[in-house]
Design an enzyme around this catalytic site. Structure first.
Site, PDB file in Angstrom:
ATOM      1  N   GLY A 215      31.922  55.737  41.106  1.00 42.57           N
ATOM      2  CA  GLY A 215      32.373  56.238  42.402  1.00 42.57           C
ATOM      3  C   GLY A 215      32.423  55.121  43.425  1.00 42.57           C
ATOM      4  O   GLY A 215      32.637  53.953  43.102  1.00 42.57           O
ATOM      5  N   GLY A 216      32.204  55.470  44.671  1.00 36.27           N
ATOM      6  CA  GLY A 216      32.248  54.482  45.742  1.00 36.27           C
ATOM      7  C   GLY A 216      31.178  53.430  45.594  1.00 36.27           C
ATOM      8  O   GLY A 216      31.253  52.356  46.208  1.00 36.27           O
TER       9      GLY A 216
ATOM     10  N   GLY B  81      55.343  22.715  41.750  1.00 36.06           N
ATOM     11  CA  GLY B  81      54.539  23.299  42.824  1.00 36.06           C
ATOM     12  C   GLY B  81      53.063  23.206  42.504  1.00 36.06           C
ATOM     13  O   GLY B  81      52.224  23.078  43.411  1.00 36.06           O
ATOM     14  N   ALA B  82      52.749  23.267  41.210  1.00 35.78           N
ATOM     15  CA  ALA B  82      51.340  23.208  40.812  1.00 35.78           C
ATOM     16  C   ALA B  82      50.718  21.864  41.190  1.00 35.78           C
ATOM     17  O   ALA B  82      49.525  21.776  41.454  1.00 35.78           O
ATOM     18  CB  ALA B  82      51.202  23.466  39.320  1.00 35.78           C
TER      19      ALA B  82
END
Ligand code: HXC
Length: 529
Positions: free
Chosen positions: A191-192, A427-428
């Site tokens: 759950g939370g 880009g790397a």
């Protein structure tokens, strides 16, 4: 009355007459309550915990802390719930043991949820205990480690327990970037309840006995008609290798607690620079490493294990890896250089040729940000052919995720040193702690290739339709298959002998200990999430 046990009117009269009797009676009651508190939910439930292969909340703390150093707080605190006959069911301590002690002689705060008390579920008072130690830890500058073993919000308390969770979440956020926060999931976490660990810096799990999910298998079956076991839905393997929701896992409770001691040894106590740990080392900082000359294959496409390179460079080959089973194309972890903690980020050509993809970018970006928040210098080792191409990556948002790593490196003001071991493309090249991101020291080994793309791809575009492909490829390689152009531009500070790497890095890191960067005034940056 302080404690719940009934006190008769005769007792009262005797107490009034004889103060020393009052004291000794109180001591007796104190002993009774203390014993109750130590026993948690009782021997039967302790036996059940052991039968699962788990330790109790107290036994875990005993392994985590240096012997005899743990000081418990709020051992007598009880819940205030009056629904469901709860006023008659009280366990002093209310299902969580909180306090502080020493780990390797340094102060650490901890909470340890006790599954034997209401399934470790979180009540309003249970939450208050956790928040109290988190606030104390933030005030004094000491890490917090949370041992989670809980059925979630205490059902009998309704919205009060939800409020308790929210208070813990807020405390997590307030402490973030001030003190290291570590979560260990040692049982259920549903759950939370999953969200408090999720907001801490590192989350670890125990194999076979821990699981985390927002909704369990029964709800999944009802809503999506999927059949899935607890282990397959939220066991440790899933979270360390698929979801990335956990940063590591260990075989059992004992191994996990020992690993946490080791991790804490690398971390500063807070974001105050003076708390960075220094470990005496017999590994000379100027040690030459001839092995590095032969660990990287000459063929730029042959795989090799970057971890072997890291082990050769750092003190005693000792590295504590973060997320070792996730995105193995990038390695992240803590090590030491000349006794000082460093954060290592390194492409690993052994997996996906070391390409950057979504998971690798996320993994490394979060690690870089942790190091920057806590003044830990970054050592980056680069061998990257580029970003991983493909629809899966593009549709998954590689642009946004890759941007996180770029952003994280660019905003990091800690000492940054980078070594390119074989190649750095596209880009790397920019992303992987290039000079352009205000990296302090950048080096390349002599065999390094730095270019926009590999020779074949480049020739296909530049000489489309040309028959002389082989010749163009060899011309291109001659031009770019070395780091000289980058060195001529000052984008790498030097081309170094691999065997000299440790000596040079130790030297730079020593020099950079006094590095300062002017702060740019703003509320906070807006990293692409
Ligand atoms: C009160 C709880 C409890 C809970 C377990 N217990 N969970 N008591 N509140 N949430 C108690 C049980 O009554 C039992 O008490 C003891 O703990 C052990 O539980 P068992 O069910 O016997 O153990 P086991 O079979 O191992 O199963 C463990 C479990 C299961 C899977 C965790 O108990 C369970 O499903 N609990 C409910 C989980 C849940 O849905 N929680 C709410 C999540 S929502 P006795 O007296 O018999 O020993 C949530 C919202 C947070 O947390 C929101 C934050 C934003």
């Amino acid at each position: 009355r302080l404690f719940s046990s009934a006190v008769t009117s005769e007792d009262d009269e005797a107490d009034e007459k004889d103060p020393s009797m009052l004291k000794s009676k109180f001591k007796e009651r104190l002993q009774v309550e203390r014993t109750k508190s130590l026993l948690g939910g009782g021997q039967d439930r302790i036996d059940r915990q052991h039968a699962k292969g788990s330790l109790t909340a107290r036994e875990r703390l005993e392994i985590l802390f240096d012997e005899g150093t743990f000081q418990e707080l709020d051992a007598f605190k009880t819940h205030r719930c009056t629904e469901f006959n709860m006023e008659n069911i009280q366990f002093p301590g209310d299902g969580v043991i909180t306090g502080y002690g020493k780990v390797n002689d340094r102060y650490v705060y901890a909470f340890s949820q006790d599954f034997t008390v209401f399934g470790g579920s979180l009540s309003e008072t249970h939450a208050e205990k956790i928040v109290k130690i988190m606030e104390m830890a933030t005030r004094v500058g000491a890490p917090v480690i949370g041992l989670n073993d809980s059925g979630g919000a205490r059902i009998q308390e309704g919205v009060n327990s939800l409020a308790g969770y929210a208070d813990v979440f807020q405390a997590n956020v307030d402490a973030s970037g001030v003190i290291p926060q570590i979560s260990v999931v040692m049982g259920p976490c549903a759950g939370g309840a999953v969200y408090s660990p999720a907001m801490t810096d590192f989350i670890f799990m125990v194999e076979s006995t821990s699981y985390r999910f927002v909704t369990g298998p029964d709800v999944v079956k009802t809503v999506t008609n999927e059949d899935v076991t607890k282990e397959d839905l939220g066991g440790s393997k899933v979270h360390v290798s698929k979801s990335g929701v956990a940063h590591g896992r260990f075989g059992n409770d004992i191994a996990t607690m020992k690993a946490m001691r080791r991790l804490l040894d690398f971390l500063p106590s807070s974001n105050d620079k003076s708390t960075l740990p220094i470990k005496e080392t017999s590994d000379p900082p100027d040690r030459l490493v001839p092995e590095l000359e032969r660990l990287v294959p000459d063929d730029p496409n042959s795989p090799y294990d970057m971890k072997n390179i890291i082990r050769q460079i750092v003190d005693h080959g000792d590295i504590f890896e973060i997320m070792p089973e996730m995105a193995q194309n990038i390695v992240t972890g803590f090590a030491r250089m000349e006794g000082h903690t460093v954060g290592i980020v390194a492409n690993n050509p052994l997996t996906l040729a070391g390409c950057l993809d979504i998971n690798a970018s996320n993994k490394a970006a979060r690690f870089v940000r942790f190091c920057d928040a806590f003044n830990i210098p970054l050592v980056t080792l680069v061998d990257v052919p580029g970003f991983l191409p493909g629809t899966e990556q593009e549709f998954g948002g590689i642009i946004r995720h890759g941007a996180k790593l770029l952003f994280a490196y660019a905003e990091a003001t800690v000492p940054k040193v980078t070594v390119i071991t074989r190649k750095s493309y596209g880009g790397a090249y920019d992303v992987m702690a290039s000079k352009h991101l205000r990296v302090d020291c950048n080096y390349a080994w002599p065999g390094t290739e730095i270019a926009v793309m590999g020779a074949k791809g480049a020739v296909n575009i530049l000489y489309r339709g040309d028959n002389n492909v082989e010749q163009h490829i060899s011309e291109y390689n001659e031009k770019f298959a070395n780091p000289m152009i980058a060195a001529q531009r000052g984008f790498v500070d030097d081309i170094i002998d691999p065997q000299d790497t440790r000596r040079i890095l130790c030297n730079d890191l020593r020099l950079l200990r006094t590095k300062t960067m002017p702060e740019i005034k703003k509320k906070h940056s807006n990293i692409p999430l």
